[in-house]
Design an enzyme around this catalytic site. Structure first.
Site, PDB file in Angstrom:
ATOM      1  N   CYS A  65      98.357  28.529  33.769  1.00 61.07           N
ATOM      2  CA  CYS A  65      96.754  28.534  33.855  1.00 61.07           C
ATOM      3  C   CYS A  65      96.304  29.111  35.197  1.00 61.07           C
ATOM      4  CB  CYS A  65      96.251  26.962  33.784  1.00 61.07           C
ATOM      5  SG  CYS A  65      94.464  26.803  33.787  1.00 61.07           S
TER       6      CYS A  65
ATOM      7  N   ASP B 174      94.150  27.842  37.080  1.00 57.02           N
ATOM      8  CA  ASP B 174      93.824  26.921  38.281  1.00 57.02           C
ATOM      9  C   ASP B 174      94.535  27.065  39.597  1.00 57.02           C
ATOM     10  OD1 ASP B 174      93.839  24.277  39.546  1.00 57.02           O
ATOM     11  OD2 ASP B 174      92.860  23.682  37.918  1.00 57.02           O
TER      12      ASP B 174
ATOM     13  N   ARG C 113      95.612  25.104  41.660  1.00 59.66           N
ATOM     14  CA  ARG C 113      96.448  23.852  42.160  1.00 59.66           C
ATOM     15  C   ARG C 113      97.704  23.816  41.479  1.00 59.66           C
ATOM     16  NH1 ARG C 113      92.412  19.570  40.280  1.00 59.66           N
ATOM     17  NH2 ARG C 113      92.453  21.051  38.680  1.00 59.66           N
TER      18      ARG C 113
ATOM     19  N   HIS D 210      98.434  22.218  32.374  1.00 59.74           N
ATOM     20  CA  HIS D 210      98.598  21.114  33.044  1.00 59.74           C
ATOM     21  C   HIS D 210      97.449  20.185  32.928  1.00 59.74           C
ATOM     22  CE1 HIS D 210      94.776  22.204  35.348  1.00 59.74           C
ATOM     23  NE2 HIS D 210      94.882  23.541  35.051  1.00 59.74           N
TER      24      HIS D 210
ATOM     25  N   CYS E 201      93.329  19.934  33.208  1.00 63.80           N
ATOM     26  CA  CYS E 201      92.678  21.194  32.741  1.00 63.80           C
ATOM     27  C   CYS E 201      91.271  21.402  32.426  1.00 63.80           C
ATOM     28  CB  CYS E 201      93.889  21.936  31.780  1.00 63.80           C
ATOM     29  SG  CYS E 201      93.185  23.657  31.406  1.00 63.80           S
TER      30      CYS E 201
END
Length: 735
Positions: free
Chosen positions: A567, A569, A571, A623, A626
């Site tokens: 993803c 993202d 993080r 994750h 999400c």
């Protein structure tokens, strides 16, 4: 940006416990030496070290700094004990100093550390490295007349750093030299051992154990090379653990109204706070994860630490660069390393003082020399030189000043030089007018910068004074969000008097007054960006130190074993969570880690990874939490993003019955994350690239992962191997 980068201490214990042991071995003689130099009870240094490890580490926001008694406070402490007349009264000052630090923390005085130029901080680290090498040479060759922890150039015995080395050469011990050279050989060669299992054992621990064995062999052989007495670690030996409490000293609060007590307290609070803030900033620069320490929280932690240390009879404590840098280079990951070092100090006194007293100081000197070498690497000098004179001169002056004076005086000198260069840069004017290049047919245009402060006053005045007669001048303030009142006054005065030189002046967007920006700070924004480039340079330096051919080898090609489809993202750092580095993993990322056959970019990546790079594993990693999955489940309309994640909505509808049976909404979200990963793994399996790999029996596996950001752990969904006959992976139970 989240700077916490919290790591699970149970997962990092394999790094933190050995690092704590290494720091303990280094801190032990330093605690004793600083207590000796301060004229305080020997045990007070150990109490301060234990307080730094057991108390401050748990309250501080710093992950790698280590606190304990500081060499920079020895002169202040020794003088204060003499002035106050007793150690018990001095302890009252330590407690009051801690209270003052606690107050400073709540007043947010910790931000002062942000105003020290990076060149000065790097100069401080480099100087500490040089001092470690120079101060440990006598101990390494068996001349231990000077106490551990004496970092000032001029010593109390009227010797200095260099005369001490000269004296040591004529009074060296062959046994100590053998031990220190053996230790250095092990410490240097440890990185070249091919076995990862052997390398997982801390080299300093091997050095200490081997030095004790070598010295024991010297003793039983009667060769005369044996080391004894003051050349060994010497901690108090208790006949019974119950005697431990008898070594505590308590403050004499009955004399708290003595005015000298408050003067000493203020002095300790200021000096200890400054040294702690500088130390944590320096250690943050060494941190491979580039975590930032909350400075106000650090002041509070140091304040509590000094209150506790003073109450039980310990010396004042600060964050200490030597211990912190040792901790970093030993491979620590979290603050628990410092906590473990405090435990080791406690246990060594209670349980094994006799064994600890068998350690030769020459072995510990070798460990500190290696730490010093890493701090003062040649690559750092080169990088600072390439950064320009504005960086290099404050850096090198800080190094020289600290080496030839002491830490705080040297930093003061370096800071003064650094500020001069900052003022010089601000006084420079890129629009200085050159009369020889003046074209009377063209106007002179002065474009003011985003923020014009009083520091620019002199340079703007100089520019206006040098404008030629009979010229047209345009002063453009369209870019400026703030112009200082003093500068505005100069500009307006110039317009009123310019007619005397027949100069025509025109203003563009020059306001009558400006307010300081309330919501943005362009300097902070720029510094945030510049930090990325600085991080890159430091990363390059650390890589080249460990492996001079690192980038040369990396540039010759990539042959990763993994294709990671994750993803977008921020993080979910694929390399960090898997412990892989550059060249180990081929990465493709998009919103919600979708693997869609119609995604041409992904198909190109897949083709290159499978057919050219011959990766052996394809990993689809989602994750929990999400945003794309939540948006799909909630039916949010997000334009193009909504169209993209409509594919997750299909997965939701296909599994609606299962998901609606999950009563907890958060658990339902998590299950949809897993189902989405499984769906994307199935999509990958059906691609021509993967099917071709199956036909030619190319080693290749597909894996489905979910990353749990709350725990930092990866969950393997056990997707079937692509060569298995059953590929109906959506039917698997992964609840």
């Amino acid at each position: 940006m989240n700077n916490s980068n919290k790591l699970n201490p149970f997962l990092t214990i394999k790094n933190d416990l050995p690092s704590g042991l290494v720091v303990f071995l280094v801190a032990l003689p330093l605690c004793l030496g600083i207590a000796l130099a301060s004229g305080a009870p020997l045990f007070s240094g150990l109490l301060a070290g234990m307080t730094g490890g057991l108390v401050i580490s748990m309250l501080s926001g710093s992950q790698l700094s280590v606190s304990g008694p500081a060499a920079g406070l020895t002169v202040i402490v020794a003088s204060a004990i003499l002035t106050l007349g007793s150690y018990e009264l001095f302890l009252v000052s330590v407690v009051l100093a801690g209270i003052l630090q606690l107050i400073l923390g709540y007043l947010k005085a910790g931000t002062i550390g942000n105003y020290f130029p990076s060149s000065v901080i790097k100069g401080m680290l480099t100087a500490i490295g040089l001092i470690l090498i120079l101060k440990q040479i006598p101990h390494a060759i068996g001349y231990d007349a000077d106490f551990e922890g004496d970092f000032a150039f001029m010593q109390t015995d009227d010797e200095n750093t260099f005369s001490e080395i000269i004296n040591a050469i004529g009074k060296s011990s062959l046994g100590a030299i053998i031990i220190s050279l053996t230790a250095l050989f092990i410490l240097i060669g440890w990185n070249y051992i091919p076995s990862k299992r052997i390398k997982s054992i801390p080299a300093p621990l091997i050095v200490v154990v081997l030095s004790v064995i070598i010295n024991y062999l010297f003793e039983i052989s009667g060769s005369g090379l044996a080391i004894s007495g003051g050349h060994l670690v010497n901690i108090p030996v208790l006949s019974h653990p119950s005697e431990f409490l008898s070594l505590f000293t308590f403050p004499a609060f009955s004399q708290i109204m003595n005015p000298d007590v408050f003067i000493v307290a203020v002095t300790i609070a200021i000096v200890a706070s400054l040294e702690s803030l500088l130390s944590v900033e320096a250690i943050d620069k060494l941190d491979p994860l580039k975590r930032n320490t909350p400075t106000n929280r650090e002041l509070k932690a140091q304040g509590v630490g000094n209150i506790v240390s003073g109450l039980i009879g310990g010396l004042p404590v600060t964050a200490v660069i030597v211990r912190g840098s040792t901790n970093t280079y030993a491979g620590a990951k979290t603050k628990f390393s410092s906590f473990y070092h405090g435990l080791f100090l406690l246990f060594s006194i209670l349980l094994i003082p006799g064994i600890i007293n068998m350690i030769p100081l020459s072995a510990l000197a070798a460990i500190l020399i290696m730490v010093g070498y890493k701090l003062t690497s040649i690559s750092l000098y080169k990088s600072m030189y390439k950064a320009g004179w504005d960086q290099f001169i404050p850096f090198i002056i800080t190094v020289i000043a600290i080496v030839f004076t002491d830490l705080l005086v040297g930093i003061g000198i370096g800071l003064a030089v650094g500020v001069l260069f900052i003022l010089r840069r601000n006084m420079k004017n890129p629009y200085y007018f050159n009369k020889e290049e003046f074209n009377p047919n063209e106007p002179v245009k002065i474009i003011l910068s985003d923020e014009v402060s009083f520091l620019n006053k002199a340079s703007i005045q100089l520019t206006l004074d040098h404008l030629p007669e009979n010229s047209n001048v345009i002063i453009d303030g369209s870019r400026s969000t703030y112009i200082d009142y003093d500068v505005l006054e100069i500009i307006r005065n110039f317009k009123e008097t310019a007619h005397a030189k027949n100069i025509n002046v025109q203003f563009i967007d020059i306001k009558k007054s400006y307010q300081l920006p309330q919501n943005t700070n362009t300097r902070v924004v720029q510094q945030t960006y510049d930090k990325l480039l600085e991080n890159n340079r430091e990363w390059v330096e650390s890589k080249l130190y460990k492996d001079p051919d690192y980038f040369k080898n990396l540039s010759e090609g990539q042959w990763p074993k993994f294709l990671f489809i994750g993803c977008s993202d921020s993080r979910v750092p694929s390399n960090h969570i898997t412990g892989t580095g550059p060249g180990d993993m081929f990465v493709h990322r998009n919103i919600a880690n979708l693997a869609l056959p119609e995604d041409k970019n992904l198909m190109a990546v897949l083709h290159y990874a499978v057919e050219v790079l011959k990766v052996e594993h394809i990993i689809v990693c989602g994750h929990y939490g999400c945003g794309g999955v939540k948006a799909a489940m909630e039916g949010n309309n997000n334009g193009y993003v909504g169209e993209w994640i409509s594919h997750i909505k299909k997965t939701y509808l296909e599994n609606q019955a299962e998901l609606e049976n999950i009563k907890d909404e958060e658990l339902a979200y998590q299950r949809l994350v897993e189902l989405n990963v499984l769906k994307q793994a199935k999509n990958l399996f059906e691609t021509p690239q993967v099917q071709q790999a199956i036909r030619i029996k190319q080693p290749l596996s597909i894996h489905g992962w979910v990353y749990d950001m709350h725990k930092g752990l990866i969950k393997d969904l056990n997707v079937n191997h692509i060569n298995a006959s059953d590929v109906s992976i959506l039917n698997q139970s992964n609840s």
